[in-house]
Design an enzyme around this catalytic site. Structure first.
Site, mmCIF file in Angstrom:
data_model
loop_
_atom_site.group_PDB
_atom_site.id
_atom_site.type_symbol
_atom_site.label_atom_id
_atom_site.label_comp_id
_atom_site.label_asym_id
_atom_site.label_seq_id
_atom_site.Cartn_x
_atom_site.Cartn_y
_atom_site.Cartn_z
ATOM 1 N N ARG A 95 -8.812 7.688 15.387
ATOM 2 C CA ARG A 95 -8.104 8.407 14.327
ATOM 3 C C ARG A 95 -8.968 9.515 13.725
ATOM 4 O O ARG A 95 -10.152 9.307 13.453
ATOM 5 C CB ARG A 95 -7.688 7.430 13.222
ATOM 6 C CG ARG A 95 -7.096 8.126 12.019
ATOM 7 C CD ARG A 95 -6.498 7.152 11.057
ATOM 8 N NE ARG A 95 -7.447 6.346 10.346
ATOM 9 C CZ ARG A 95 -8.165 6.738 9.303
ATOM 10 N NH1 ARG A 95 -8.095 7.993 8.869
ATOM 11 N NH2 ARG A 95 -8.980 5.904 8.701
ATOM 12 N N LYS A 155 0.472 -9.629 -1.123
ATOM 13 C CA LYS A 155 -0.331 -10.827 -0.874
ATOM 14 C C LYS A 155 -1.194 -11.181 -2.088
ATOM 15 O O LYS A 155 -1.518 -12.337 -2.329
ATOM 16 C CB LYS A 155 -1.224 -10.544 0.340
ATOM 17 C CG LYS A 155 -1.884 -11.758 0.901
ATOM 18 C CD LYS A 155 -2.610 -11.364 2.176
ATOM 19 C CE LYS A 155 -3.409 -12.507 2.722
ATOM 20 N NZ LYS A 155 -4.212 -12.102 3.871
ATOM 21 N N ARG A 174 -15.491 10.532 14.183
ATOM 22 C CA ARG A 174 -16.097 9.264 13.757
ATOM 23 C C ARG A 174 -16.690 8.413 14.860
ATOM 24 O O ARG A 174 -17.721 7.784 14.680
ATOM 25 C CB ARG A 174 -15.015 8.418 13.110
ATOM 26 C CG ARG A 174 -14.985 8.638 11.671
ATOM 27 C CD ARG A 174 -14.005 7.756 11.015
ATOM 28 N NE ARG A 174 -13.731 8.436 9.766
ATOM 29 C CZ ARG A 174 -12.731 8.179 8.996
ATOM 30 N NH1 ARG A 174 -11.881 7.254 9.324
ATOM 31 N NH2 ARG A 174 -12.586 8.842 7.883
ATOM 32 N N GLY A 212 0.858 -1.184 0.000
ATOM 33 C CA GLY A 212 0.000 0.000 0.000
ATOM 34 C C GLY A 212 0.893 1.234 0.000
ATOM 35 O O GLY A 212 2.099 1.145 -0.289
ATOM 36 N N HIS A 259 -16.189 3.014 10.567
ATOM 37 C CA HIS A 259 -16.569 4.166 9.741
ATOM 38 C C HIS A 259 -18.080 4.291 9.817
ATOM 39 O O HIS A 259 -18.791 3.300 9.682
ATOM 40 C CB HIS A 259 -16.122 3.940 8.292
ATOM 41 C CG HIS A 259 -16.159 5.203 7.476
ATOM 42 N ND1 HIS A 259 -17.335 5.783 7.081
ATOM 43 C CD2 HIS A 259 -15.171 5.992 7.016
ATOM 44 C CE1 HIS A 259 -17.055 6.886 6.403
ATOM 45 N NE2 HIS A 259 -15.747 7.042 6.354
ATOM 46 N N GLN A 280 -11.107 6.630 0.134
ATOM 47 C CA GLN A 280 -11.804 7.576 -0.750
ATOM 48 C C GLN A 280 -11.431 9.012 -0.435
ATOM 49 O O GLN A 280 -11.070 9.785 -1.307
ATOM 50 C CB GLN A 280 -13.322 7.405 -0.586
ATOM 51 C CG GLN A 280 -13.852 6.103 -1.135
ATOM 52 C CD GLN A 280 -15.376 6.022 -1.046
ATOM 53 O OE1 GLN A 280 -16.038 6.902 -0.513
ATOM 54 N NE2 GLN A 280 -15.927 4.951 -1.590
ATOM 55 N N GLY A 281 -11.508 9.366 0.869
ATOM 56 C CA GLY A 281 -11.427 10.770 1.282
ATOM 57 C C GLY A 281 -10.209 11.508 0.785
ATOM 58 O O GLY A 281 -10.272 12.287 -0.168
ATOM 59 N N GLY A 282 -9.046 11.301 1.407
ATOM 60 C CA GLY A 282 -7.862 12.013 0.960
ATOM 61 C C GLY A 282 -6.804 12.092 2.040
ATOM 62 O O GLY A 282 -6.717 11.222 2.896
ATOM 63 N N HIS A 288 -13.364 -0.315 10.054
ATOM 64 C CA HIS A 288 -12.659 0.473 9.047
ATOM 65 C C HIS A 288 -11.153 0.539 9.273
ATOM 66 O O HIS A 288 -10.379 0.423 8.325
ATOM 67 C CB HIS A 288 -13.252 1.893 9.076
ATOM 68 C CG HIS A 288 -12.698 2.836 8.070
ATOM 69 N ND1 HIS A 288 -12.771 2.595 6.714
ATOM 70 C CD2 HIS A 288 -12.071 4.043 8.207
ATOM 71 C CE1 HIS A 288 -12.216 3.619 6.058
ATOM 72 N NE2 HIS A 288 -11.768 4.498 6.941
ATOM 73 N N GLU A 305 -1.020 1.381 8.866
ATOM 74 C CA GLU A 305 -2.086 0.921 9.762
ATOM 75 C C GLU A 305 -1.648 -0.179 10.729
ATOM 76 O O GLU A 305 -2.169 -0.274 11.843
ATOM 77 C CB GLU A 305 -3.295 0.447 8.948
ATOM 78 C CG GLU A 305 -4.500 0.151 9.829
ATOM 79 C CD GLU A 305 -5.736 -0.301 9.054
ATOM 80 O OE1 GLU A 305 -5.738 -0.197 7.817
ATOM 81 O OE2 GLU A 305 -6.687 -0.759 9.702
ATOM 82 N N GLU A 319 -13.848 17.066 6.737
ATOM 83 C CA GLU A 319 -14.387 15.779 7.166
ATOM 84 C C GLU A 319 -14.595 15.833 8.674
ATOM 85 O O GLU A 319 -14.215 16.808 9.331
ATOM 86 C CB GLU A 319 -13.444 14.642 6.767
ATOM 87 C CG GLU A 319 -13.410 14.427 5.256
ATOM 88 C CD GLU A 319 -12.518 13.296 4.806
ATOM 89 O OE1 GLU A 319 -11.928 12.610 5.658
ATOM 90 O OE2 GLU A 319 -12.397 13.096 3.591
ATOM 91 N N LEU A 328 -3.417 8.303 5.605
ATOM 92 C CA LEU A 328 -2.471 8.395 4.478
ATOM 93 C C LEU A 328 -1.333 9.346 4.861
ATOM 94 O O LEU A 328 -0.177 9.147 4.492
ATOM 95 C CB LEU A 328 -3.170 8.858 3.196
ATOM 96 C CG LEU A 328 -4.291 7.940 2.654
ATOM 97 C CD1 LEU A 328 -4.867 8.495 1.361
ATOM 98 C CD2 LEU A 328 -3.799 6.524 2.420
#
Ligand code: SIN
Length: 517
Positions: free
Chosen positions: A379, A35, A283, A11, A236, A47-49, A344, A368, A114, A385
């Protein structure tokens, strides 16, 4: 096989770590293990950023630090939060230099808000930032001759002193399954990095792909590496209620950032009853509020009403969600989207220092699967990211330094034993594995989800021991398979989460035991 640096997981953490090392010294050998295909993994589904302060007229490092600390419910490491927030801007610049694009508005980065953010600061590429970044990094990685990519290889175990006659108290690489060769390979290395993500697959509904089975966490646990905050699993708030191709599909928080409202089955907006920040509370608060509303009504979901986001914005800003909903006959913006919370993100993981190194020398954990201290008990949206970029940079600098130091010589690595455990098979189909995986997910979802109780945790503990015994029995009777290997990691991590959860008596962030409320 010997490599200077072995990176497990492809990732954003694994790929950016590899790029930095390869750029610095074309003479070092780097092996990347994936993997599945190199493009698959949690990053792709983000998705978010990336949360990065860039509009210094309205925003500031101080505000981003404060938002991160508040979301973490007083349990973040302040020093870590400070340097991550401050170093984000340079890491973003690098990512852009490597080819990433982010949406702009009048030549400035387009920033969105967000949950838990006091300002608009999330940079994004439409509604598929992770997918775009993953593609850019995969392309970039292929331009280096000193990086070897091994796809369809699964981590089995780390190689440590336990496998060697000499005792250096280090990690010396890993044993990995090669699905193509139907065998278990020894890959010895001077430096090993786990970039294996979390274990969302412990739950029936997760925004992670099914391969997120905590392989790195499981291997680190068996190697007695220190872990921190494992029971802090973030849900999430808004995943699509309907499965898409058998998987749970995320509806980014940015939809709420753009004005989306949550409504219960009576059509009432309910977030006002839970937090003054309403839909844009952190969240943990929004996920609990949704779960409470679901418990009060017959329907197993609530609605996300996006009527106040115009059609043009939907198509340009959220094209993937728009198309996915449309295929399910949910026509946006006029139709409400049925949403549920879903597992999530693992806020905890392998405990690392400020350079992403674990307590086992030569073993790094990035992204992660690590517990850096940034997230604490919850978080902040789009800080993941960011963390991956900052810590892969720091880990790369430290690795470059470490490789210059005196390390065991090549004869030592050659003398490490080949895998002498069970033999591996691709073709054996063990029926009970699917049933046990399903049962494990059921137990975790029922008793170790958003709301926990002391009685429920105790029940989960006993059930998990039974599942473990059954897995052990299969283990003793069959060859090792990929599914068995995953299940072994899943049950170890589930057991560890339940054990640790039982000793937590104060609710913080995503951890909520109703008996301590
Ligand atoms: C989202 O887009 O809502 C998810 C981003 C994140 O997990 O930070």
């Amino acid at each position: 096989m010997f490599t200077d640096v072995l990176i497990i997981g492809t990732g954003i953490s694994g790929l950016s770590f590899a790029i930095k090392l390869a750029q610095n010294d074309p003479g070092i050998s780097i092996t990347l293990i994936s993997k599945d295909q190199v493009s698959e993994g949690n990053t792709k589904y983000a998705q978010g950023g990336i949360a990065v302060v860039s509009d210094f007229e309205k925003d500031s490092f101080k505000k981003h630090i404060q938002d991160t600390l508040l979301a973490g419910d007083g349990t973040c490491d302040r020093e870590v939060v400070k340097f991550v927030v401050e170093e984000g801007k340079d890491r973003l610049k690098e990512l852009i230099k490597w080819g990433s694009q982010f949406d702009t508005q009048q030549e400035n980065l387009h920033l969105v808000k967000e949950g838990g953010h006091s300002e608009k600061r999330v940079v994004h590429y439409k509604d598929h930032t992770g997918l775009h970044i993953q593609q850019v990094l995969v392309n970039k990685i292929k331009s280096f001759n000193n990086i070897k990519i091994l796809e369809n290889h699964t981590l089995v175990d780390l190689i440590t002193d336990h496998h060697s006659k000499e005792k250096y108290k280090r990690c010396y690489g890993a044993y990995v399954i090669s699905k193509e060769e139907e065998s278990i390979l020894k890959i010895s290395s001077k430096i090993t990095a786990l970039c294996t993500g979390g274990a969302g697959s412990l739950y029936a509904h997760s925004t992670n792909p099914p391969i997120a089975t905590g392989d790195g966490l499981g291997a680190a646990y068996r190697a007695k590496v220190h872990m921190d905050k494992l029971p802090y699993v973030q849900f999430h708030p808004t995943a699509l209620y309907h499965k898409v191709n058998g998987n749970t599909f995320l509806i980014t928080e940015a939809v709420r950032g753009a004005g989306g409202k949550l409504r219960n089955s009576l059509g009432e907006c309910f977030m006002d009853n839970y937090d003054p920040r309403k839909e844009l509370a952190p969240r943990d608060i929004v996920a609990r509020a949704i779960q409470k509303e679901i418990q009060k009504q017959k329907e197993k979901f609530v609605y996300l009403d996006s009527c106040n986001i115009d059609s043009k914005t939907w198509k340009n800003r959220f094209p993937k969600i728009y198309q996915t909903c449309s295929k399910l006959d949910i026509h946006l913006p006029q139709d409400f989207i049925p949403v549920v919370p879903a597992a999530h993100y693992f806020c905890g993981g392998i405990k690392v220092n400020t350079k992403s190194e674990s307590n086992l020398k030569g073993l790094y954990a990035i992204g992660e699967c690590s517990a850096t201290g940034l997230h604490g008990a919850n978080r902040l949206a789009s800080n993941s990211l960011l963390e991956a970029l900052v810590f892969s940079h720091r880990a790369a600098l430290d690795t470059i330094d470490s490789l210059k130091k005196k390390l065991p010589d090549s004869l030592f690595y050659e003398a490490l034993p080949e895998w002498n455990g069970d033999s591996y098979s691709n073709s054996v189909e063990i029926k009970e594995i699917h049933q046990l995986r399903f049962r494990l997910q059921e137990v975790m979802s029922l008793h170790v989800g958003i709301f926990k109780t002391t009685k429920g945790l105790k029940k989960a503990d006993l059930e998990m021991i039974e599942i473990y015994k059954k897995i052990q029995k299969i283990y003793n009777q069959h060859k090792l398979t990929n599914g068995l290997c995953e299940l072994r990691n899943m049950v170890s991590i589930a057991h560890l989460i339940i054990q640790q959860a039982q000793s937590i008596t104060i609710n913080k962030g995503v951890f909520f035991n109703q008996d301590y409320a």
